[in-house]
Design a protein around this motif. Structure first.
Motif, PDB file in Angstrom:
ATOM      1  N   PHE A 143       0.701  -1.182   0.141  1.00 33.35           N
ATOM      2  CA  PHE A 143      -0.074  -0.122  -0.075  1.00 33.35           C
ATOM      3  C   PHE A 143       0.806   1.134   0.032  1.00 33.35           C
ATOM      4  O   PHE A 143       2.140   1.218   0.436  1.00 33.35           O
ATOM      5  CB  PHE A 143      -0.845   0.039   1.283  1.00 33.35           C
ATOM      6  N   GLY A 144       0.377   2.325  -0.692  1.00 28.81           N
ATOM      7  CA  GLY A 144       1.128   3.757  -0.695  1.00 28.81           C
ATOM      8  C   GLY A 144       0.206   4.674   0.002  1.00 28.81           C
ATOM      9  O   GLY A 144      -0.770   4.303   0.702  1.00 28.81           O
ATOM     10  N   ALA A 145       0.757   5.904  -0.184  1.00 30.07           N
ATOM     11  CA  ALA A 145      -0.119   7.152   0.436  1.00 30.07           C
ATOM     12  C   ALA A 145      -1.457   7.232  -0.312  1.00 30.07           C
ATOM     13  O   ALA A 145      -1.628   6.959  -1.485  1.00 30.07           O
ATOM     14  CB  ALA A 145       0.557   8.219  -0.010  1.00 30.07           C
ATOM     15  N   THR A 146      -2.429   7.391   0.524  1.00 32.26           N
ATOM     16  CA  THR A 146      -3.821   7.895  -0.185  1.00 32.26           C
ATOM     17  C   THR A 146      -4.273   9.329   0.142  1.00 32.26           C
ATOM     18  O   THR A 146      -3.746   9.735   1.489  1.00 32.26           O
ATOM     19  CB  THR A 146      -4.927   6.983   0.707  1.00 32.26           C
ATOM     20  N   ASP A 149      -8.710   8.228   4.188  1.00 31.10           N
ATOM     21  CA  ASP A 149      -8.912   6.956   4.629  1.00 31.10           C
ATOM     22  C   ASP A 149      -9.678   6.044   3.375  1.00 31.10           C
ATOM     23  O   ASP A 149     -10.710   6.483   3.194  1.00 31.10           O
ATOM     24  CB  ASP A 149      -9.861   7.041   5.958  1.00 31.10           C
ATOM     25  N   ILE A 150      -9.306   4.859   3.522  1.00 27.57           N
ATOM     26  CA  ILE A 150     -10.175   3.781   2.746  1.00 27.57           C
ATOM     27  C   ILE A 150     -10.646   2.987   3.676  1.00 27.57           C
ATOM     28  O   ILE A 150      -9.713   2.192   4.250  1.00 27.57           O
ATOM     29  CB  ILE A 150      -9.182   3.390   1.692  1.00 27.57           C
ATOM     30  N   GLU A 151     -12.059   3.058   3.774  1.00 29.19           N
ATOM     31  CA  GLU A 151     -12.656   2.005   5.161  1.00 29.19           C
ATOM     32  C   GLU A 151     -12.923   0.684   4.154  1.00 29.19           C
ATOM     33  O   GLU A 151     -13.082   0.727   2.930  1.00 29.19           O
ATOM     34  CB  GLU A 151     -13.808   2.720   5.533  1.00 29.19           C
ATOM     35  N   LEU A 152     -12.652  -0.157   4.866  1.00 24.36           N
ATOM     36  CA  LEU A 152     -12.847  -1.681   4.283  1.00 24.36           C
ATOM     37  C   LEU A 152     -13.853  -2.488   5.055  1.00 24.36           C
ATOM     38  O   LEU A 152     -13.976  -2.138   6.290  1.00 24.36           O
ATOM     39  CB  LEU A 152     -11.563  -2.419   4.383  1.00 24.36           C
ATOM     40  N   HIS A 154     -14.796  -6.212   6.341  1.00 23.80           N
ATOM     41  CA  HIS A 154     -14.123  -7.455   6.338  1.00 23.80           C
ATOM     42  C   HIS A 154     -15.111  -8.651   5.997  1.00 23.80           C
ATOM     43  O   HIS A 154     -16.055  -8.761   6.373  1.00 23.80           O
ATOM     44  CB  HIS A 154     -13.607  -7.857   7.716  1.00 23.80           C
ATOM     45  N   TYR A 169     -11.443  -8.665   2.155  1.00 26.15           N
ATOM     46  CA  TYR A 169     -12.173  -7.374   2.295  1.00 26.15           C
ATOM     47  C   TYR A 169     -12.885  -6.756   0.984  1.00 26.15           C
ATOM     48  O   TYR A 169     -12.269  -6.753  -0.145  1.00 26.15           O
ATOM     49  CB  TYR A 169     -11.078  -6.102   2.695  1.00 26.15           C
TER      50      TYR A 169
ATOM     51  N   LEU B  12      -4.615  -1.803   8.240  1.00 21.92           N
ATOM     52  CA  LEU B  12      -4.153  -2.934   7.174  1.00 21.92           C
ATOM     53  C   LEU B  12      -2.985  -2.520   6.395  1.00 21.92           C
ATOM     54  O   LEU B  12      -2.428  -3.200   5.860  1.00 21.92           O
ATOM     55  CB  LEU B  12      -5.517  -3.103   6.150  1.00 21.92           C
ATOM     56  N   ASP B  13      -2.877  -1.381   6.346  1.00 23.83           N
ATOM     57  CA  ASP B  13      -1.471  -0.556   5.592  1.00 23.83           C
ATOM     58  C   ASP B  13      -0.263  -0.482   6.755  1.00 23.83           C
ATOM     59  O   ASP B  13       0.526   0.214   6.458  1.00 23.83           O
ATOM     60  CB  ASP B  13      -1.749   0.512   4.773  1.00 23.83           C
ATOM     61  N   ASN B  14      -0.594  -1.166   7.823  1.00 28.57           N
ATOM     62  CA  ASN B  14       0.507  -1.273   9.069  1.00 28.57           C
ATOM     63  C   ASN B  14       0.810   0.041   9.605  1.00 28.57           C
ATOM     64  O   ASN B  14       2.133   0.211   9.803  1.00 28.57           O
ATOM     65  CB  ASN B  14       1.829  -1.805   8.078  1.00 28.57           C
ATOM     66  N   VAL B 135      -0.890  -8.922  16.552  1.00 29.31           N
ATOM     67  CA  VAL B 135      -1.521  -7.481  15.875  1.00 29.31           C
ATOM     68  C   VAL B 135      -3.117  -7.812  15.842  1.00 29.31           C
ATOM     69  O   VAL B 135      -3.500  -8.859  15.634  1.00 29.31           O
ATOM     70  CB  VAL B 135      -0.870  -7.591  14.433  1.00 29.31           C
ATOM     71  N   ILE B 137      -5.681  -6.456  13.424  1.00 24.09           N
ATOM     72  CA  ILE B 137      -5.681  -5.577  12.153  1.00 24.09           C
ATOM     73  C   ILE B 137      -6.959  -4.833  12.000  1.00 24.09           C
ATOM     74  O   ILE B 137      -8.047  -5.590  11.958  1.00 24.09           O
ATOM     75  CB  ILE B 137      -5.266  -6.492  10.932  1.00 24.09           C
ATOM     76  N   PRO B 139      -9.960  -2.661   9.693  1.00 32.62           N
ATOM     77  CA  PRO B 139     -10.243  -2.930   8.490  1.00 32.62           C
ATOM     78  C   PRO B 139     -10.356  -1.419   7.643  1.00 32.62           C
ATOM     79  O   PRO B 139     -11.433  -0.890   7.419  1.00 32.62           O
ATOM     80  CB  PRO B 139     -11.690  -3.361   8.537  1.00 32.62           C
ATOM     81  N   ILE B 140      -9.098  -0.858   7.547  1.00 33.37           N
ATOM     82  CA  ILE B 140      -9.037   0.362   7.196  1.00 33.37           C
ATOM     83  C   ILE B 140      -7.591   0.675   6.549  1.00 33.37           C
ATOM     84  O   ILE B 140      -6.595   0.034   6.917  1.00 33.37           O
ATOM     85  CB  ILE B 140      -9.302   1.614   8.493  1.00 33.37           C
ATOM     86  N   LEU B 141      -7.317   1.541   5.442  1.00 30.90           N
ATOM     87  CA  LEU B 141      -6.118   1.967   5.072  1.00 30.90           C
ATOM     88  C   LEU B 141      -6.158   3.485   5.341  1.00 30.90           C
ATOM     89  O   LEU B 141      -6.930   4.337   5.002  1.00 30.90           O
ATOM     90  CB  LEU B 141      -6.057   1.786   3.534  1.00 30.90           C
ATOM     91  N   LEU B 142      -4.893   3.818   6.017  1.00 32.10           N
ATOM     92  CA  LEU B 142      -4.741   5.143   6.353  1.00 32.10           C
ATOM     93  C   LEU B 142      -3.917   6.169   5.468  1.00 32.10           C
ATOM     94  O   LEU B 142      -4.185   7.425   5.337  1.00 32.10           O
ATOM     95  CB  LEU B 142      -4.220   5.262   7.757  1.00 32.10           C
ATOM     96  N   GLY B 143      -3.059   5.228   4.643  1.00 32.54           N
ATOM     97  CA  GLY B 143      -2.204   5.925   3.636  1.00 32.54           C
ATOM     98  C   GLY B 143      -1.096   6.559   4.282  1.00 32.54           C
ATOM     99  O   GLY B 143      -0.123   6.657   3.296  1.00 32.54           O
ATOM    100  N   GLY B 169     -14.794  -6.840  12.297  1.00 34.41           N
ATOM    101  CA  GLY B 169     -13.826  -6.595  10.935  1.00 34.41           C
ATOM    102  C   GLY B 169     -12.524  -6.766  11.515  1.00 34.41           C
ATOM    103  O   GLY B 169     -11.489  -6.808  10.567  1.00 34.41           O
ATOM    104  N   VAL B 171      -9.098  -8.350  12.575  1.00 31.71           N
ATOM    105  CA  VAL B 171      -8.381  -9.795  12.569  1.00 31.71           C
ATOM    106  C   VAL B 171      -7.171  -9.757  13.608  1.00 31.71           C
ATOM    107  O   VAL B 171      -6.447  -8.842  13.455  1.00 31.71           O
ATOM    108  CB  VAL B 171      -7.962  -9.898  11.053  1.00 31.71           C
TER     109      VAL B 171
END
Lengths: 173, 179
Positions: A143-146, A149-152, A154, A169, B12-14, B135, B137, B139-143, B169, B171
């Motif tokens: 993953f890279g910069a966004t 926020d991208i909500e997922l 599960h 997801y 999710l993006d650690n 961990v 985890i 369910p989100i990507l913060l970027g 959601g 894990v």
């Protein structure tokens, strides 16, 4: 058109070492973890130029006769006999509309930068991430910069005897 | 020997926090919270980096007044800059973190919670002093944000111990570090 990602990462979130090496992945792809079923569910692949060059170097072309759209602004190296490869260029929205117009309903988006561009553009609907039980310390991140926020959502998590953990997801709209 | 367990929650993006330290994006929920007492009961000592310690106090002003240490565990804050302890329950470790943790592991007691942040965790991972990684985890990507495992610089092989998906959601995964 639906776009999905199916990819393995280290626990620290890398898809390859800094030099592109994937020697830390389990040999032969590891125990079966749904790849064959997944690939059977897609009509085509969209991959970046780097991924195209990486798979070209494999002993055998991994995608059979499945149509592969390789994104590049430059001419591609020739694909092996039997492979179905077409070069496309454009931003993710243009790629999606071109493929939809050609009747493609489910596409597999692969390759780090390509995945990031499609995610950023909100054009990925499904992420299937298989975590390999290792920290590789540094490498190329999935993953890279966004911009936001991208909500997922599960959907499911499965684990395998070798320690692989696969989480699925849906990307919230 | 007592185990050192790096246990925390991440996107999710650690990332373990936003760039400004914020953790407004973290879901917990009753199902996850119900496991906390069991987790807390397995530890009597906590290791925490200075930035994470400051952040935790900032975001919980009431605990800034504590005297009995962080969540009533023996608390060690790793800092090269802090001169004295802000309260009696917190000890400052200013150098030789690895040596200190190695001797702590040989003392008797419950397990040791490596609370973070990433910098302290990476340095203890490099010194092969971390026994388990847990961990949760989200369910989100913060970027962008503060990374879970910054610059470890070496490969660490793991063995999966536990895997559980929660209804909201999250894990939860637990790994044994192979030495």
């Amino acid at each position: 058109m639906k776009a999905s990602v199916f990819i393995a990462t280290s626990l620290d979130g890398f898809i390859a070492r800094v030099n592109g090496a994937i020697d830390w992945l389990p040999p032969g792809g590891g125990e079966p973890h749904g790849y064959d079923e997944f690939i059977a569910s897609v009509d085509a692949l969209v991959i970046g130029r780097k991924t195209f060059e990486t798979v070209l170097a494999f002993d055998t072309w991994p995608y059979g006769a499945k149509p592969v759209f390789a994104l590049s602004t430059h001419t591609l190296a020739p694909a092996p006999p039997g492979a179905v490869v077409e070069r496309l260029s454009g931003d993710p929205a243009e790629i999606v509309s071109q493929l939809s117009a050609r009747g493609i309903r489910h596409v597999y988006v692969d390759g780090g930068i390509t995945i990031q561009r499609f995610l950023q553009a909100g054009l990925i609907q499904r992420l299937i991430i298989t975590r390999v039980p290792v920290l590789i310390g540094e490498g190329i991140p999935l993953f890279g910069a966004t911009h936001r926020d991208i909500e997922l959502k599960h959907i499911a998590t499965r684990h395998y005897a070798s320690g692989l953990v696969q989480s699925e997801y849906a990307v919230a709209v | 020997m007592r185990k050192v367990v790096y246990s925390l929650t991440n996107s999710l993006d650690n990332f373990i926090a936003r760039t400004d330290g914020g953790y407004d994006w973290i879901l917990m929920g009753d199902e996850v919270m119900s496991e906390f007492p069991k987790i807390y009961a397995s530890f009597d000592t906590i290791l925490i980096g200075r930035k994470t310690y400051d952040q935790t106090l900032l975001q919980s002003p009431e605990t800034g007044q504590e005297t009995a240490g962080f969540m009533e565990m023996k608390t060690y804050v790793f800092s090269r800059t802090m001169k004295g302890s802000p309260n009696a329950g917190v000890k400052i470790i200013s150098d030789n973190a690895g040596e200190f943790v190695r001797s702590l592991k040989n003392e008797s007691g419950k397990d040791i919670w490596l609370f973070g942040g990433g910098i302290l965790a990476s340095s203890l991972l490099r010194e092969r002093l971390v026994d388990e990684i847990g961990v949760a985890i989200q369910p989100i990507l913060l970027g962008s944000g503060i990374p879970l495992f910054p610059d470890i610089g070496l490969q660490v092989d793991l063995q999966l111990l536990e895997c559980k998906a929660y209804k909201n959601g999250i894990v939860g995964l637990k790994y044994l570090v192979k030495h």
